[in-house]
Scaffold this active site. Structure first.
Site, PDB file in Angstrom:
ATOM      1  N   PHE A  27      12.547  -7.006 -36.413  1.00 17.59           N
ATOM      2  CA  PHE A  27      12.860  -8.429 -36.323  1.00 17.59           C
ATOM      3  C   PHE A  27      11.533  -9.140 -36.540  1.00 17.59           C
ATOM      4  CE2 PHE A  27      13.451 -12.482 -34.226  1.00 17.59           C
ATOM      5  CZ  PHE A  27      14.666 -12.873 -34.754  1.00 17.59           C
ATOM      6  N   ASP A  83      10.944  -2.603 -28.532  1.00 13.93           N
ATOM      7  CA  ASP A  83      11.719  -3.833 -28.456  1.00 13.93           C
ATOM      8  C   ASP A  83      13.180  -3.425 -28.246  1.00 13.93           C
ATOM      9  OD1 ASP A  83      13.390  -5.987 -29.061  1.00 13.93           O
ATOM     10  OD2 ASP A  83      11.954  -6.860 -30.471  1.00 13.93           O
ATOM     11  N   TYR A 116      19.580 -12.682 -23.571  1.00 20.11           N
ATOM     12  CA  TYR A 116      20.679 -13.580 -23.951  1.00 20.11           C
ATOM     13  C   TYR A 116      21.684 -12.920 -24.889  1.00 20.11           C
ATOM     14  CZ  TYR A 116      17.102 -14.588 -27.552  1.00 20.11           C
ATOM     15  OH  TYR A 116      16.122 -14.498 -28.512  1.00 20.11           O
ATOM     16  N   LYS A 117      21.449 -11.644 -25.182  1.00 22.24           N
ATOM     17  CA  LYS A 117      22.400 -10.936 -26.033  1.00 22.24           C
ATOM     18  C   LYS A 117      23.372 -10.175 -25.129  1.00 22.24           C
ATOM     19  CE  LYS A 117      18.889 -10.500 -29.660  1.00 22.24           C
ATOM     20  NZ  LYS A 117      19.413 -11.465 -30.646  1.00 22.24           N
ATOM     21  N   ARG A 158      27.491  -9.533 -39.952  1.00 22.48           N
ATOM     22  CA  ARG A 158      27.140  -8.781 -38.761  1.00 22.48           C
ATOM     23  C   ARG A 158      28.145  -9.043 -37.646  1.00 22.48           C
ATOM     24  NH1 ARG A 158      21.494  -9.390 -35.441  1.00 22.48           N
ATOM     25  NH2 ARG A 158      22.576 -11.279 -34.791  1.00 22.48           N
TER      26      ARG A 158
END
Lengths: 415, 415
Positions: free
Chosen positions: A139, A208, A233-234, A383
């Site tokens: 990312f 990560d 937050y995922k 996705r």
């Protein structure tokens, strides 16, 4: 009437949902039942406990207790307390995870601290190892921040595929920064194997875990991870931009030399000492005053994990993504989409990414208009994230069905 | 009956409150009327609009719109939008203030960027100026972070009294980090004069306006400030740990080279480009995903400033602190406390700090038990913050009266 693949998966979804041991968890989330939400890998849905907790934090803790809440409501120690709750979900024993700042800021802390661990004792000394390996498919923010960390410590950076890290690490490698699950493809990388190989080469690793925390069993302690950073937050459903976390393996904490030694990381912050003296333990990873409203929303959100076994979460996640891929096969005209997410369970996160020729952005926009929310990653990736605590097999079926309709309609329109 | 000093200030408080043009503002805050809250310089009271806005953000924006809120609810651009609202309160034209991260993290960005502005073009080049001046009485985190910034850029740090910065700056001074208002004494430093003197010496200034933003008119543009950082949970009432802000003067934005170049500061963040290209303007000061719940609580809190003139705020602030000092004189036995806050209006922030021999911590604890909330700064300072939007003259009178009672009772007990 003969059974078509489509009618078969439709019936199967109902049976799978009926047998789902995690099905009751869905009621703990505030979800719009008219929508199939497959974007929990970008922003998890709100657990029902959050709204009430925030109202109490604002009305009573802030409004009535005011400044006293730093002590009486446990605000001051919340970064460590919430960190320990997350620790349970990522395989970290208490005292090693602290919550606060963004993932980017935590990447900076971890990478700089890892580089500094290879130095001699003197402040001005050059690092003994001056190479930072970065996951070539990372990312992007991890790469930007790692480059800044390298620049500020006299190191150079080299992009290497996650799978090749073990082979590429050399005597000058200080640290490797690797994504546990690739955000675009959903590929799950080998955390224990890569960590062990890097260690054998004398280097540290920073993982990560943004796309694995809460999606599958992460075993930071057991797998020997040195550092990890992740967002909440995922799959952890902490709310938009909820604070990130930092894991520093206990054995490394005393040598953790933060580039952001804010007063919250001081051994005695309220002494207001002009000289810095770092606290021990996870506290050392703190910087400034934590954003309490976001932090306590996360704390409340973590309540949905009480009693949840990550092994069951993982089993359902794989069942969901397997099933979704079969539904796509059943509903989408052949050859139109191709999964870029690995088939092998051992290499798959909790998402399915489908490549779609040109117009993937338009396809996703139309899916969203039709109540199926995934996301589009440029240029050509659709996705779909599967969050086992609230995603149903029926959702997977409907998503694939609507995808088939949208793609079919585009082709019809073109003819 | 003859008028005593005490009965005089008691009556005067009522008259001053009756004549107060800002008195109506108090109703916009959720305050406990049984308490005198003089700690708004540590944690401002909750504006009434916050609770409802947060409920909407959680229930509708997060719960119903989900990921779409990044665009449709304006989450993505909130750091700049809220930044501009703060800009109006600190004298910054739009496009120069961005909200996010803690004050400590923003100090790091500003100090490193200021140092880099003195370098040549090459990445590896040493800075042409290698000295960082830090306010000797600074709130400690600024000093800790400045030291880290210096360490990471090959600079050295020197502690200098804020008033002496102009004289001490030399040809090697890259940047001076100064607190606009001293957190302990409440002394207001000369922002325009110091900034001009530093500029004449070829150095930049970073102002920490934590204790002036929202307390008095700050004129960053007009006074030529280069950088400023500030928190929003004191006089701006943004909530516990509400995100901080960073001001970068427009003329310096193109040369702002952030040490924390997270993806939110990228010119095209969703291109997910492995190569970093900084955005222009205030956006360049962003790092990672903003903590939206805390940020939007702040946004709602700023509503209380609509139509408020900071000149009127300043006038009331000075009247309040003047009046409080007179009340202390009237109620507290002579010689027991001494103000360390300057008499001169031009040198006073919006607080009064009283030195009290030994036992200041116990005195403050007893004040709080009796419903007067200030704070204690070790070893001997009793700190009272006056927030003109909701503090009444009657509050100042009661606080001094209770202080006199508490100190009197201690002395009685000792006899």
């Amino acid at each position: 009437m003969s059974e078509t693949p489509a009618s078969s998966v439709f019936k199967e979804a109902a049976a799978l949902d009926a047998a789902d041991g995690l099905a009751a968890k869905r009621a703990e989330f505030d979800l719009d039942d008219t929508v199939v939400y497959l974007d929990g890998n970008s922003l998890g849905a709100p657990p029902r406990g959050v709204a009430g907790r925030l109202a109490d934090v604002v009305g009573r803790e802030w409004g009535r207790l005011g400044i006293r809440s730093w002590e009486e409501s446990g605000w001051w120690t919340a970064p460590e307390r919430v960190g320990d709750r997350i620790g349970r979900l990522v395989g970290a024993a208490p005292g090693q995870v602290v919550v606060g700042d963004s993932t980017s800021v935590n990447v900076f802390k971890a990478v700089v601290a890892a580089i500094r661990m290879t130095r001699g004792a003197g402040e001005g000394e050059a690092p003994l190892r001056d190479e930072v390996l970065v996951d070539a498919a990372t990312f992007p923010t991890d790469g930007y921040i790692a480059r800044s960390a390298a620049r500020m410590t006299g190191c150079r950076i080299r992009a290497v595929a996650a799978a090749d890290m073990a082979r590429e690490a050399g005597p000058r490698t200080a640290v490797a920064l690797v994504n546990h699950v690739d955000y675009r493809t959903g590929r799950l990388h080998d955390l224990p194997g890569t960590t062990a190989a890097l260690r054998a080469a004398g280097a540290h690793t920073v993982w990560d875990v943004c796309h694995s925390a809460g999606a599958l069993p992460v075993r930071l302690d057991a797998d020997g991870a040195d550092f990890a950073v992740g967002c909440t937050y995922k799959y952890l459903n902490g709310g938009p931009g909820a604070p990130a976390f930092l894991y520093v393996r206990r054995a490394l904490q005393d040598r953790f030399d933060s580039p952001l030694p804010g007063w919250n990381s001081h051994a005695d912050p309220f002494a207001m000492d002009p000289a810095y003296a770092p606290a021990g333990g996870a506290v050392r990873g703190r910087v400034g005053t934590p954003e309490i409203l976001s932090l306590l929303a996360l704390d409340a959100a973590l309540g949905v994990w009480d009693g949840v076994d990550l092994v069951a979460v993982r089993a359902k996640s794989l069942a969901l993504t397997d099933f979704f891929l079969r539904c796509v096969e059943a509903y989408v005209p052949e050859g139109r989409v191709a999964s870029v997410t690995p088939e092998a369970h051992a290499e798959r996160g909790s998402q399915v990414s489908l490549r779609y020729g040109s117009g993937a952005g338009e396809v996703m926009a139309e899916l969203i208009r039709r109540g199926v929310v995934g996301d589009h990653r440029r240029p050509d990736v659709l996705r779909f994230g599967f969050t086992p605590l609230y995603t149903r097999f029926a959702d997977a079926e409907r998503a694939a069905r609507v995808l088939g309709e949208v793609i079919g309609a585009r082709e019809g329109a073109r003819r």
